[in-house]
Design a protein around this motif. Structure first.
Motif, PDB file in Angstrom:
ATOM      1  N   ILE A  91       0.855  -1.187   0.000  1.00 34.04           N
ATOM      2  CA  ILE A  91       0.000   0.000   0.000  1.00 34.04           C
ATOM      3  C   ILE A  91       0.890   1.236   0.000  1.00 34.04           C
ATOM      4  O   ILE A  91       1.782   1.375   0.846  1.00 34.04           O
ATOM      5  N   PRO A  92       0.708   2.146  -0.946  1.00 28.19           N
ATOM      6  CA  PRO A  92       1.617   3.289  -1.053  1.00 28.19           C
ATOM      7  C   PRO A  92       1.474   4.272   0.110  1.00 28.19           C
ATOM      8  O   PRO A  92       0.387   4.437   0.670  1.00 28.19           O
ATOM      9  N   ASP A  93       2.584   4.909   0.452  1.00 30.47           N
ATOM     10  CA  ASP A  93       2.575   5.934   1.496  1.00 30.47           C
ATOM     11  C   ASP A  93       2.032   7.258   0.973  1.00 30.47           C
ATOM     12  O   ASP A  93       1.519   8.075   1.749  1.00 30.47           O
ATOM     13  N   GLU A  94       2.185   7.484  -0.316  1.00 25.45           N
ATOM     14  CA  GLU A  94       1.662   8.681  -0.968  1.00 25.45           C
ATOM     15  C   GLU A  94       0.986   8.253  -2.266  1.00 25.45           C
ATOM     16  O   GLU A  94       1.298   7.185  -2.813  1.00 25.45           O
ATOM     17  N   PRO A  95       0.060   9.062  -2.780  1.00 28.69           N
ATOM     18  CA  PRO A  95      -0.578   8.699  -4.049  1.00 28.69           C
ATOM     19  C   PRO A  95       0.434   8.498  -5.170  1.00 28.69           C
ATOM     20  O   PRO A  95       1.383   9.272  -5.325  1.00 28.69           O
ATOM     21  N   VAL A  96       0.230   7.425  -5.939  1.00 30.67           N
ATOM     22  CA  VAL A  96       1.037   7.143  -7.127  1.00 30.67           C
ATOM     23  C   VAL A  96       0.359   7.846  -8.307  1.00 30.67           C
ATOM     24  O   VAL A  96      -0.806   7.585  -8.605  1.00 30.67           O
ATOM     25  N   LEU A  97       1.077   8.757  -8.964  1.00 34.56           N
ATOM     26  CA  LEU A  97       0.485   9.551 -10.034  1.00 34.56           C
ATOM     27  C   LEU A  97       1.061   9.179 -11.395  1.00 34.56           C
ATOM     28  O   LEU A  97       2.241   8.873 -11.523  1.00 34.56           O
ATOM     29  N   PHE A  98       0.197   9.202 -12.397  1.00 35.13           N
ATOM     30  CA  PHE A  98       0.633   9.119 -13.784  1.00 35.13           C
ATOM     31  C   PHE A  98      -0.379   9.888 -14.614  1.00 35.13           C
ATOM     32  O   PHE A  98      -1.428  10.304 -14.115  1.00 35.13           O
ATOM     33  N   MET A  99      -0.079  10.096 -15.885  1.00 32.19           N
ATOM     34  CA  MET A  99      -0.942  10.880 -16.759  1.00 32.19           C
ATOM     35  C   MET A  99      -1.423  10.015 -17.926  1.00 32.19           C
ATOM     36  O   MET A  99      -0.680   9.174 -18.439  1.00 32.19           O
ATOM     37  N   LYS A 100      -2.659  10.248 -18.330  1.00 34.10           N
ATOM     38  CA  LYS A 100      -3.155   9.723 -19.593  1.00 34.10           C
ATOM     39  C   LYS A 100      -3.266  10.911 -20.553  1.00 34.10           C
ATOM     40  O   LYS A 100      -3.759  11.975 -20.159  1.00 34.10           O
ATOM     41  N   PRO A 101      -2.810  10.765 -21.795  1.00 31.97           N
ATOM     42  CA  PRO A 101      -2.962  11.872 -22.737  1.00 31.97           C
ATOM     43  C   PRO A 101      -4.437  12.100 -23.052  1.00 31.97           C
ATOM     44  O   PRO A 101      -5.232  11.156 -23.099  1.00 31.97           O
ATOM     45  N   THR A 102      -4.801  13.364 -23.264  1.00 38.45           N
ATOM     46  CA  THR A 102      -6.201  13.666 -23.537  1.00 38.45           C
ATOM     47  C   THR A 102      -6.670  13.076 -24.869  1.00 38.45           C
ATOM     48  O   THR A 102      -7.870  12.930 -25.086  1.00 38.45           O
ATOM     49  N   SER A 103      -5.729  12.696 -25.728  1.00 38.92           N
ATOM     50  CA  SER A 103      -6.104  12.080 -27.008  1.00 38.92           C
ATOM     51  C   SER A 103      -6.731  10.703 -26.832  1.00 38.92           C
ATOM     52  O   SER A 103      -7.301  10.154 -27.780  1.00 38.92           O
ATOM     53  N   CYS A 104      -6.653  10.136 -25.625  1.00 40.09           N
ATOM     54  CA  CYS A 104      -7.258   8.814 -25.394  1.00 40.09           C
ATOM     55  C   CYS A 104      -8.726   8.914 -25.016  1.00 40.09           C
ATOM     56  O   CYS A 104      -9.427   7.900 -24.956  1.00 40.09           O
ATOM     57  N   ILE A 105      -9.232  10.126 -24.762  1.00 45.12           N
ATOM     58  CA  ILE A 105     -10.594  10.290 -24.251  1.00 45.12           C
ATOM     59  C   ILE A 105     -11.623  10.022 -25.349  1.00 45.12           C
ATOM     60  O   ILE A 105     -11.520  10.548 -26.463  1.00 45.12           O
ATOM     61  N   VAL A 106     -12.623   9.210 -25.011  1.00 40.50           N
ATOM     62  CA  VAL A 106     -13.742   8.925 -25.913  1.00 40.50           C
ATOM     63  C   VAL A 106     -15.024   8.919 -25.094  1.00 40.50           C
ATOM     64  O   VAL A 106     -15.013   9.043 -23.872  1.00 40.50           O
ATOM     65  N   GLY A 107     -16.137   8.756 -25.803  1.00 41.65           N
ATOM     66  CA  GLY A 107     -17.419   8.687 -25.129  1.00 41.65           C
ATOM     67  C   GLY A 107     -17.643   7.358 -24.442  1.00 41.65           C
ATOM     68  O   GLY A 107     -16.936   6.374 -24.688  1.00 41.65           O
ATOM     69  N   PRO A 108     -18.664   7.284 -23.593  1.00 41.09           N
ATOM     70  CA  PRO A 108     -18.893   6.088 -22.776  1.00 41.09           C
ATOM     71  C   PRO A 108     -19.370   4.879 -23.551  1.00 41.09           C
ATOM     72  O   PRO A 108     -19.308   3.753 -23.041  1.00 41.09           O
ATOM     73  N   TYR A 109     -19.864   5.095 -24.788  1.00 38.67           N
ATOM     74  CA  TYR A 109     -20.356   3.985 -25.594  1.00 38.67           C
ATOM     75  C   TYR A 109     -19.560   3.813 -26.884  1.00 38.67           C
ATOM     76  O   TYR A 109     -19.927   3.003 -27.736  1.00 38.67           O
ATOM     77  N   ASP A 110     -18.479   4.562 -27.023  1.00 33.76           N
ATOM     78  CA  ASP A 110     -17.634   4.437 -28.207  1.00 33.76           C
ATOM     79  C   ASP A 110     -16.838   3.136 -28.150  1.00 33.76           C
ATOM     80  O   ASP A 110     -16.604   2.578 -27.069  1.00 33.76           O
TER      81      ASP A 110
END
Length: 281
Positions: A91-110
């Protein structure tokens, strides 16, 4: 409020879902569910509108990602105690952060694309936080003031790219279509406690994930405050907060997605997503 973006890709219009479930057009009042439209004063203006006064949307248009023009898509890894145990990681002592590029965003039914050379495409149902007010060095106590609302996110991941290709999580997190978001942005007045929400995901009718935000290690205000110590968060930025157990990687033996399958996932109060997997073009 349940705020929606509907229409063809790149031509989405703003909408709201009324109490009867009818989709209504908001474009006379706001140009998009994005940026300044998510400021507290802007949401107060929208909240004051009688939905019955808005035109109903005809037919069954495509539903897009519930937030437009996302500036940053920040993610928290290993944020559920039972998922960390499933992954065999401390279990991490601090939040583990990473980024997803906004180009991966799609709609919920795509459709979700299985990347070329992929052998370990996986699923992750997650609670999304949508920022509504600039957050920079905010305290935990003030963090909720910077949240516009919440949504469902499928943090689709390619585990071989993520784990076996040089140690950069972003490689396995950012492929096109790897960020289904929505169907709604549900404002904070409708979600009094984001830490008591049930969540689930199934593939081809088989339930793999059954969890709850109750098992989050770092809660919503802690996450918002923590991230704001390293980068400012602007209205329309999105944070994906981690997943409960039941991902494909955690099955014995592991199970991964292939083209032609159907994912369904939901979080209580935030709606349901459905995606078909297809080969990447």
């Amino acid at each position: 409020m349940k705020l929606v973006r509907y229409g063809a890709i790149g031509q989405e219009r703003p909408g709201i879902v009324d109490a009867s479930g009818t989709l209504r057009d908001l474009s006379a009042h706001v140009s998009d569910i994005a940026g300044e439209a998510l400021l507290p004063e802007s949401l107060a203006h929208l909240r004051a509108i009688d939905p019955a006064s808005l035109p109903a949307v005809e037919g069954n248009p495509r539903i897009g990602a519930c937030v437009g023009k996302v500036g940053k898509f920040v993610c928290v890894g290993l944020n559920y105690t039972d998922h960390a145990e499933e992954a065999g990681m401390p279990i991490p002592d601090e939040p583990v952060l990473f980024m997803k590029p906004t180009s991966c965003i799609v709609g919920p039914y795509d459709n979700v694309e299985i990347p070329r050379t992929s052998v370990k495409t996986d699923w992750e149902v997650e609670l999304g936080i949508v920022i509504g007010k600039t957050a920079k060095y905010v305290s935990v106590e003030d963090a909720y003031d910077h949240v516009a609302g919440y949504c469902v996110i499928n943090d689709v991941s390619e585990r071989a790219f993520q784990i076996e290709r040089g140690g950069q999580w972003d490689k396995g997190k950012g492929c096109d279509t790897f960020g289904p978001m929505g169907p709604w942005l549900v404002t904070t007045d409708e979600i009094t406690d984001p830490h008591v929400l049930d969540m689930w995901l199934e593939v081809d009718g088989k339930r793999y994930q059954t969890g709850s935000t109750r098992t989050m290690i770092f809660n919503v205000p802690t996450i918002v405050s923590y991230i704001s110590q390293f980068m400012s968060l602007q209205p329309g930025d999105v944070i994906s907060t981690g997943t409960p157990p039941g991902v494909g990687l955690g099955q014995k033996p592991p199970v991964y997605l292939k083209a032609g399958q159907t994912m369904r996932l939901a979080i209580s109060g935030l709606g349901e997503q459905r995606q078909t997997t297809v080969p990447a073009a």
